[in-house]
Each structure stands twice: as C-alpha cells, then as structure tokens.
Design a protein around this motif. Sequence first.
Motif, PDB file in Angstrom:
ATOM      1  N   ASP A  82     -14.796  -3.712  10.717  1.00 30.10           N
ATOM      2  CA  ASP A  82     -14.479  -2.581  11.553  1.00 30.10           C
ATOM      3  C   ASP A  82     -13.081  -2.541  11.884  1.00 30.10           C
ATOM      4  N   GLU A  83     -12.260  -3.568  12.226  1.00 30.95           N
ATOM      5  CA  GLU A  83     -10.907  -3.450  12.539  1.00 30.95           C
ATOM      6  C   GLU A  83     -10.085  -3.232  11.231  1.00 30.95           C
ATOM      7  N   VAL A  84     -10.565  -3.647  10.129  1.00 31.49           N
ATOM      8  CA  VAL A  84      -9.923  -3.232   8.982  1.00 31.49           C
ATOM      9  C   VAL A  84     -10.006  -1.777   8.585  1.00 31.49           C
ATOM     10  N   ARG A  85     -11.240  -1.074   9.023  1.00 33.30           N
ATOM     11  CA  ARG A  85     -11.274   0.348   8.771  1.00 33.30           C
ATOM     12  C   ARG A  85     -10.664   1.254   9.982  1.00 33.30           C
ATOM     13  N   GLU A  86     -10.350   0.759  11.011  1.00 32.19           N
ATOM     14  CA  GLU A  86      -9.752   1.324  12.044  1.00 32.19           C
ATOM     15  C   GLU A  86      -8.193   1.183  11.587  1.00 32.19           C
ATOM     16  N   ASP A  87      -7.467   0.104  10.942  1.00 39.94           N
ATOM     17  CA  ASP A  87      -6.335  -0.069  10.728  1.00 39.94           C
ATOM     18  C   ASP A  87      -5.926   1.040   9.431  1.00 39.94           C
ATOM     19  N   LEU A  88      -7.019   1.110   8.633  1.00 38.27           N
ATOM     20  CA  LEU A  88      -6.651   2.196   7.488  1.00 38.27           C
ATOM     21  C   LEU A  88      -6.519   3.425   8.018  1.00 38.27           C
ATOM     22  N   ASP A  89      -7.550   3.793   8.690  1.00 38.08           N
ATOM     23  CA  ASP A  89      -7.556   5.202   9.478  1.00 38.08           C
ATOM     24  C   ASP A  89      -6.360   5.403  10.141  1.00 38.08           C
ATOM     25  N   ARG A  90      -5.566   4.470  10.997  1.00 40.78           N
ATOM     26  CA  ARG A  90      -4.492   4.710  11.470  1.00 40.78           C
ATOM     27  C   ARG A  90      -3.233   4.709  10.425  1.00 40.78           C
ATOM     28  N   TRP A  91      -3.239   3.971   9.574  1.00 43.19           N
ATOM     29  CA  TRP A  91      -2.079   4.013   8.536  1.00 43.19           C
ATOM     30  C   TRP A  91      -1.940   5.460   7.877  1.00 43.19           C
ATOM     31  N   GLU A  92      -3.364   5.834   7.470  1.00 43.47           N
ATOM     32  CA  GLU A  92      -3.260   7.276   7.033  1.00 43.47           C
ATOM     33  C   GLU A  92      -2.764   8.188   7.795  1.00 43.47           C
ATOM     34  N   ARG A  93      -3.436   8.102   9.256  1.00 42.31           N
ATOM     35  CA  ARG A  93      -2.996   9.051  10.239  1.00 42.31           C
ATOM     36  C   ARG A  93      -1.447   9.023  10.808  1.00 42.31           C
ATOM     37  N   GLU A  94      -1.060   7.874  10.849  1.00 42.61           N
ATOM     38  CA  GLU A  94       0.227   7.942  11.479  1.00 42.61           C
ATOM     39  C   GLU A  94       1.405   7.153  10.501  1.00 42.61           C
ATOM     40  N   ASP A  95       1.007   6.708   9.466  1.00 42.99           N
ATOM     41  CA  ASP A  95       2.062   5.799   8.714  1.00 42.99           C
ATOM     42  C   ASP A  95       2.303   6.514   7.283  1.00 42.99           C
ATOM     43  N   GLY A  96       1.590   7.277   7.049  1.00 49.03           N
ATOM     44  CA  GLY A  96       1.962   8.182   5.718  1.00 49.03           C
ATOM     45  C   GLY A  96       1.252   7.393   4.679  1.00 49.03           C
ATOM     46  N   ILE A  97       0.693   6.555   4.622  1.00 46.20           N
ATOM     47  CA  ILE A  97      -0.046   5.637   3.740  1.00 46.20           C
ATOM     48  C   ILE A  97      -1.401   6.422   3.106  1.00 46.20           C
ATOM     49  N   ARG A  98      -1.439   6.785   1.796  1.00 46.10           N
ATOM     50  CA  ARG A  98      -2.488   7.463   1.323  1.00 46.10           C
ATOM     51  C   ARG A  98      -3.409   6.718   0.236  1.00 46.10           C
ATOM     52  N   PHE A  99      -4.844   6.890   0.418  1.00 46.54           N
ATOM     53  CA  PHE A  99      -5.419   6.188  -0.528  1.00 46.54           C
ATOM     54  C   PHE A  99      -6.070   7.050  -1.382  1.00 46.54           C
ATOM     55  N   VAL A 100      -7.045   6.712  -2.226  1.00 51.36           N
ATOM     56  CA  VAL A 100      -7.841   7.532  -3.091  1.00 51.36           C
ATOM     57  C   VAL A 100      -9.259   6.953  -3.085  1.00 51.36           C
ATOM     58  N   GLY A 101     -10.259   7.517  -3.253  1.00 46.78           N
ATOM     59  CA  GLY A 101     -11.909   7.069  -3.132  1.00 46.78           C
ATOM     60  C   GLY A 101     -12.347   7.133  -1.845  1.00 46.78           C
ATOM     61  N   ARG A 102     -13.386   6.606  -1.887  1.00 43.97           N
ATOM     62  CA  ARG A 102     -14.092   6.400  -0.650  1.00 43.97           C
ATOM     63  C   ARG A 102     -14.460   4.981  -0.045  1.00 43.97           C
ATOM     64  N   PHE A 121       0.691  -1.136   0.031  1.00 44.56           N
ATOM     65  CA  PHE A 121       0.261   0.064  -0.035  1.00 44.56           C
ATOM     66  C   PHE A 121       0.945   1.243  -0.057  1.00 44.56           C
ATOM     67  N   ARG A 122       2.186   1.218   0.367  1.00 47.95           N
ATOM     68  CA  ARG A 122       3.004   2.316   0.166  1.00 47.95           C
ATOM     69  C   ARG A 122       3.484   2.570  -1.247  1.00 47.95           C
ATOM     70  N   ARG A 123       3.471   1.626  -1.947  1.00 47.35           N
ATOM     71  CA  ARG A 123       4.177   1.610  -3.454  1.00 47.35           C
ATOM     72  C   ARG A 123       2.999   2.278  -4.367  1.00 47.35           C
ATOM     73  N   ARG A 124       1.667   1.971  -4.113  1.00 45.78           N
ATOM     74  CA  ARG A 124       0.792   2.441  -4.693  1.00 45.78           C
ATOM     75  C   ARG A 124      -0.474   3.080  -4.035  1.00 45.78           C
ATOM     76  N   ARG A 125      -0.875   4.089  -4.849  1.00 49.20           N
ATOM     77  CA  ARG A 125      -1.994   4.711  -3.997  1.00 49.20           C
ATOM     78  C   ARG A 125      -3.473   4.054  -4.251  1.00 49.20           C
ATOM     79  N   PHE A 126      -3.650   3.170  -3.606  1.00 51.13           N
ATOM     80  CA  PHE A 126      -4.854   2.335  -3.732  1.00 51.13           C
ATOM     81  C   PHE A 126      -6.329   2.813  -3.431  1.00 51.13           C
TER      82      PHE A 126
END
Length: 501
Positions: free
Chosen positions: A194-214, A39-44
Amino acid sequence: MTVPHWLFGDQLGPAFLSPGEGGPARDAPVVMIEARSVFRRRRFHRAKAHLVLSAMRHRAAELGDRVRYVRAETYREGLREAVGRPPLTVRHPTSRAALGLVRSLSGVTVLPPRGFLVPQEDFRAWADGHGGQRLLQEDFYRWVRRGHGLLMDADAPAGGRWNHDHDNREPPPKGAGTLGAPAPYRPREDAVDDEVREDLDRWEREDGIRFVGRDGPRLFPATRREALAALDRFVERRLAGFGPHEDAMLAGDPVLSHSLLSSSLNLGLLDPLECVERAERAWRSGEVPVNSAEGFVRQIAGWREYVWQLYWYFGEDYRHRNALRHHAPLPEWFLELDADAVGARCLSTVLAQVRDTGWTHHIPRLMLLGSHALQRGWDPAAVTDWFHRCFVDGYDWVMLPNVVGMSQYADGGRMTTKPYTSGGAYVNRMSDLCGPCPYRPTERVGERACPFTAGYWAFLHRHRARLEGNQRMTRAVRGLDRLADLDELLRQEADRGDGPP
C-alpha cells in the motif's frame, strides 16, 4: 568498527549477507538505498517498479535495526547520508553501470558475486578454451551439469539424454483453451505494498516520474518466504506438467505450467542451486518425469547461467552490435503497450499480457514480440531497453544477451546459429491465437495477409546475402525463389510501415 555493507535491490536473499567466502562480517551494518534517479532515467513498467520497491522495503523490515534504509535522489547522495565516507563493502553488482559506480568510489571493496552457479573466472577459462567465439549453449549446459552433478547418473545424463527438447515442444491440446494446470502461487499484498503504491502515485503526480503498464495486485514474490512458497507450489503441483508444453501459447492461459520464478531469482530471493536441486529430487522420487525436470534445469543451469556469463564475457562493446543494420525506432503503439490498437490477435494478446502484468513466458517474448521487432528492422538497442523496462524480471544482464544475441541476431551469430523468427504457421501450430484473428497464417498478400508470414519473407529478402550462407537458413532463403507474389508482398510491407498490424 565493523565495515558497513551496501545491499543493492536485486541482492535480497540471505546468501548476499552470508559471511562465508569473503562475505561481510556477520554483524556488519547494512545500507540500502532507494534512488529515484533510477526511475527518472527509464520509463519502467509500473508493476516492475512496485515489485522492486516492495521487495526492498520488505527486506529492510526483516533486517530491522541492522539496516539504514535511505530514500534519496541518487545512490551517491544516499551513501553520503547513510555512511558519510567509506570504507564499505558491496557484492559485485549485476550491471556494468552499477559496477562502474561502485568502482569509482574510494574505499569500497567489491566482493565476489552471488546468485549464480559458475564463478566468472571458471567460465572465462572454459570460454577461452573454446576459442572465445561461438560458445554454444548446449556445450556450456553439459559442462555445468557435469561440474555440479545435476541430473547425472555417474558420468551419464539422467534418462539417457542430455536434451529432452523433442518431448518438450508439443503444441497445446486442440480446443482446450487451457492446460488445466494447478494455479501458480500468488502472494497477498500488505501494508508495505500500500505504501509503495501511494509513493508511486505521488511520484507520477508531483515528481514527473512516468511509468508504463498497469499496477494491479502484486503477482510475484517480494520476500524470501513468498519466493520459497512459490518454489514449493511449482515443484509439488506444476513441474510435472511443465515440460511437454513449455513452448506452447494459449490466449486464455498465459502462465500454462511455467514456474514464474524468474523475478524471484533475479531479485536474489531464490538461489539457482536450490531450485534445480529441488527439481532433481522431485524426479528421483518419481514425482515428475525426467523431461519436465530437465526442461526446468536447462532454463536455470543452462540458459540463465549462460546469459549471465556472456553479459560479462562479451564486454561493453556487445551492447552496440547491430550486424543487420536495423535502425528503425520503436513505434508509439509498442512503446505504450497499446494492445487495443493491434489487430493481429497473437501480438495484441501478448502485448496486453505485458501491459497488465509485466510478464509473458519465453516463447511470446522470442517468437512474437522479438520476432516482430526483428522483421520490422527496429533498432536492437531500443528493443533491448524496452524489454529491460517492461518486464518484472528484466535487468541489463538478462536482456542484453537475450535481445541483442538471440532475439534480434544483432551480433551476427556469435551467440546463436540463426535468427529466431518465423511466419504465421509456427504461431498457428504452437498456439490457439490464430483462429479468431482477422489475418490468416497461410496468406502472404492481401487484406488477410498475416503480418508474421509477410514479415518473415520480407526479412529473408532484405537479408538474403547474409543468410543464404547460413546452413540453418539456406533452405528457407531459397524458398524466396518460389514466391510468385514476392514483389507484391514487398510493396505491401513498404506501404504498411510501422503502424500496428
């Protein structure tokens, strides 16, 4: 000691752990690795990341104590944590990058692939027998149907024809707004989601991983049980109406009668043979017409299988094909899925569908998103990457032939016989998207000029020398000579640049 088996995130169905035909031992420990580097290599697309992680974690829960599920930065780190040193078995991965990785690891045995109908060596023999150059999908499709006895009556195709496209390309009913098809299967989220969504939120907030879309409620199956329920719902309630309008587009009905099974197939949750055999049984029992059954079988046993085989047969060099020498970068509004910035209703509507769900059916992909990219001369490698990242069913093997070969004609005609692009007249005929649009499909120049109509003629002009010798394009190219406003059209297109249409 039984050799552990590594399960990739798109190998989640029971067939991938079956011990038959060179599979892992029945009691083999299973290793699954969730690698953040992917997920770091591509902005999924966020919905895609959610679906894949949810499917992996659900599968791990099903396997229980048999699986060692590792969350690591990279696959190599995860393997070291999970098994230390090989030996290890793994099914043939679905991408060249993953295959290169597993082959670079000592002590790893690569088992034959699963999830497809035709062994790669059989396809290679068929392709080599056809000269290895222009490998027509229609020829391949008939070969697969004969070989697997799909929709066959003895040696003849069911219904007397191999191809029912003539019955399957109807425009949508005028003024309907919707086909009125029964609703597709939709799963219910659970604690894993729920767990996946919390992890994705944390990755965006703390790990600099970026996504696109909703990332709204999960719309696609993440388990074998959900995928089978989706298959049942499609065959029993939706397949009968699938064929006639499979190429239609409606603003208020984006799914029409489509199966929505592509993500389940590409995660390995469904096997293609079970899908096409279900469709055939529904036809033979009189539940669905032959054109709908054939249209669905063609999508899976024809097109999906064909794309998988060409991905491997054409080789890595295919990725870099750019016969039309298109090098323009993708504009920011497209990369960000900024549908609100787009005035053209067809493109705005479909871009919003991608933004909100990570999915549209094959005609918006080809004749709106892909066609616009082709007309604007965007780099086919960048377009391929965009489709790979932004669609829930997008994988390297899926998008490379589909985009480079079919959508962007970047292979110069090795996969398809002509570029797939059109003016606004096609969009107007096959959809209800043009009515409220500020542009008119019949106008090439001026304030109301349709970007697809103007873009189509500009594309033909730009590539006239190459296309006028193509029998399927000769008549269209000669139409340039009848355009009294061609110079004005070309100036207008140059002035417009790559801003949102």
